[in-house]
Write an enzyme that holds these catalytic residues in place. Structure first.
Site, PDB file in Angstrom:
ATOM      1  CD  GLU A   1      -2.930  -0.813   2.512  1.00  0.00           C
ATOM      2  OE1 GLU A   1      -3.751  -0.883   2.453  1.00  0.00           O
ATOM      3  OE2 GLU A   1      -2.371  -0.269   3.594  1.00  0.00           O
ATOM      4  CB  CYS A   2       0.756   4.254  -0.096  1.00  0.00           C
ATOM      5  SG  CYS A   2       1.406   6.016  -0.365  1.00  0.00           S
ATOM      6  N   GLY A   3       3.456   3.628   0.212  1.00  0.00           N
ATOM      7  CA  GLY A   3       4.706   3.410   0.251  1.00  0.00           C
ATOM      8  C   GLY A   3       5.269   1.972   0.010  1.00  0.00           C
TER       9      GLY A   3
END
Length: 439
Positions: free
Chosen positions: A328-330
């Protein structure tokens, strides 16, 4: 059943100091022998860790846009064994999106209304005095279903300033629970996604003790507790939060920490086992895990260390050969080919996806997301609807893999950042809040 009485600690806007007030109140009540349950309104994955440090109890997000009523009620029930509930608002009290979602538009006022918690407004009176009363009066009348119990006046410059501000509040009949003198030393440091994480403050406990002493000196805590209320709630079975696997290897360190507490709590309640590991310590995920989950965080601040984490990368590759990996994201960025830092230097990532992201081309991406999966995430099957929230400053340079989902914003507009997947590896820029619910 009668719910534990609570209050919503809110503000007219961000930047008023309500988080400092919240942490001071949590610790002050706790030190006074009051068992206090914290909550955070809206999609914030940083503040709950501070709440836990201040209160000694886990804090959970309550989100009216992404969460159905049953989930909200089940999470609110985590305070049923407490003496008092304190919920921290996000942004301004009535700030939300234009189109409602599961139970509201994401505003903190929704949560206060649904739970029957009166609002305490933290008002920054810098640069004004009696005029602050007009703000308080407007908030108290904006929605009669969201009662404002009173105010805490923050950043008061002098005794004269306090007298004038109190006079304004008295003129409109607004109770004042306390006045906080301006203190430049009682602030938490911030970075581009909000507060610097709780785990990064070596002196956090001492800081919170200082906040508590400050609040106890300047706020009428008994009056505040007397103002708390809560709506009666019908007991119901908590909705099941389906885990994406039964044995989940979860990246957990300063680079990967943005996971909503209610998800981990729900996964465990459904029988899943969480197996933490640290990519920054060059640890490989547990070899017996069914799925590896890389949360969001700050990989851009640790890109050089991640690029050198050979055991972590080898463990990911071994796992992805026959079992799913999701970021997720990072965490999504860390699964890609490269991450380009703010100075324009590329750093090698895991290479399980073709994604290349850049912080040299900085641009904010922010908002709620609806998604329908084109490919699976562990046991979350193709076609599963997801609700989440996106907040980052990176830009996609390359994304050659298949789109993971059809993604829209809160208004139903298509979002080009669809996430991506390749064989058993997937990633999204949004952070999951709820799965399987149509909002």
């Amino acid at each position: 059943m009668t719910a534990t009485p609570g209050l919503m600690i809110a503000a007219p806007a961000s930047g008023t100091g309500k988080t400092t007030v919240m942490l001071g109140l949590l610790r002050a009540f706790r030190d006074g022998g009051v068992t206090v349950q914290p909550f955070k309104s809206g999609p914030d994955y940083i503040d709950p860790a501070f709440h836990r440090a201040a209160s000694g109890r886990p804090s959970f997000n309550l989100d009216s846009w992404a969460m159905p009523q049953g989930m909200l009620d089940a999470l609110a029930a985590r305070g049923d064994d407490a003496d008092l509930v304190l919920a921290e608002a996000s942004m301004g009290l009535f700030d939300g999106v234009a189109r409602p979602g599961a139970t509201g538009n994401g505003a903190s006022a929704d949560i206060a209304r649904l739970m029957g918690w009166p609002v305490v407004l933290v008002i920054d009176v810098s640069g004004q005095a009696q005029s602050a009363a007009a703000t308080a009066l407007g908030f108290s009348r904006f929605d009669p279903a969201v009662p404002v119990a009173g105010v805490i006046l923050n950043r008061v410059a002098s005794a004269r300033h306090e007298r004038l501000a109190r006079a304004g509040m008295e003129a409109v009949g607004m109770p004042v629970f306390g006045c906080l003198p301006r203190r430049g030393d009682l602030q938490l440091s911030e970075r581009h996604l909000g507060l610097v994480q709780a785990v990064e403050h070596s002196d956090l406990d001492a800081r919170i003790d200082a906040y508590a002493a400050f609040l106890a000196q300047h706020v009428n805590l008994p009056a505040l507790r007397d103002a708390a209320r809560g709506s009666a709630r019908t007991p119901s079975a908590a909705p099941r939060v389906a885990p994406p696997a039964q044995r989940i290897a979860l990246a957990r360190d300063e680079a990967f920490s943005f996971t909503y507490p209610h998800l981990l709590d729900g996964w465990r309640a459904a029988g899943a086992e969480i197996l933490p590991f640290s990519p920054l310590a060059d640890e490989a995920p547990d070899a017996g895990a069914d799925l590896v989950w890389l949360p969001g965080g700050y990989p851009e601040l640790h890109a050089e260390r991640l690029a050198a984490a050979d055991q972590f990368r080898a463990g990911l590759r071994a796992h992805a050969a026959d079992r799913p990996v999701h970021g997720e994201c990072g965490g999504y960025m860390a699964l890609g080919e490269a991450l380009i830092d703010a100075e324009g230097t590329p750093h090698r990532m895991a290479g399980l996806l073709g994604l290349v992201t850049s912080y040299a081309q900085r641009r904010m991406h922010l908002g709620y997301r609806r998604a329908t999966l084109h490919g699976p995430i562990g046991t979350l099957a193709t076609g599963t609807p997801l609700a989440g929230h996106e907040f980052h400053y990176s830009t996609i340079v390359e994304q050659p893999d298949l789109p993971l989902a059809h993604v829209t914003d809160a208004d139903g507009n298509d979002v080009p950042d669809t996430g991506s997947w390749r064989r058993r590896v997937s990633g999204t820029f949004f952070h999951l809040i709820a799965a399987g619910q149509r909002t």
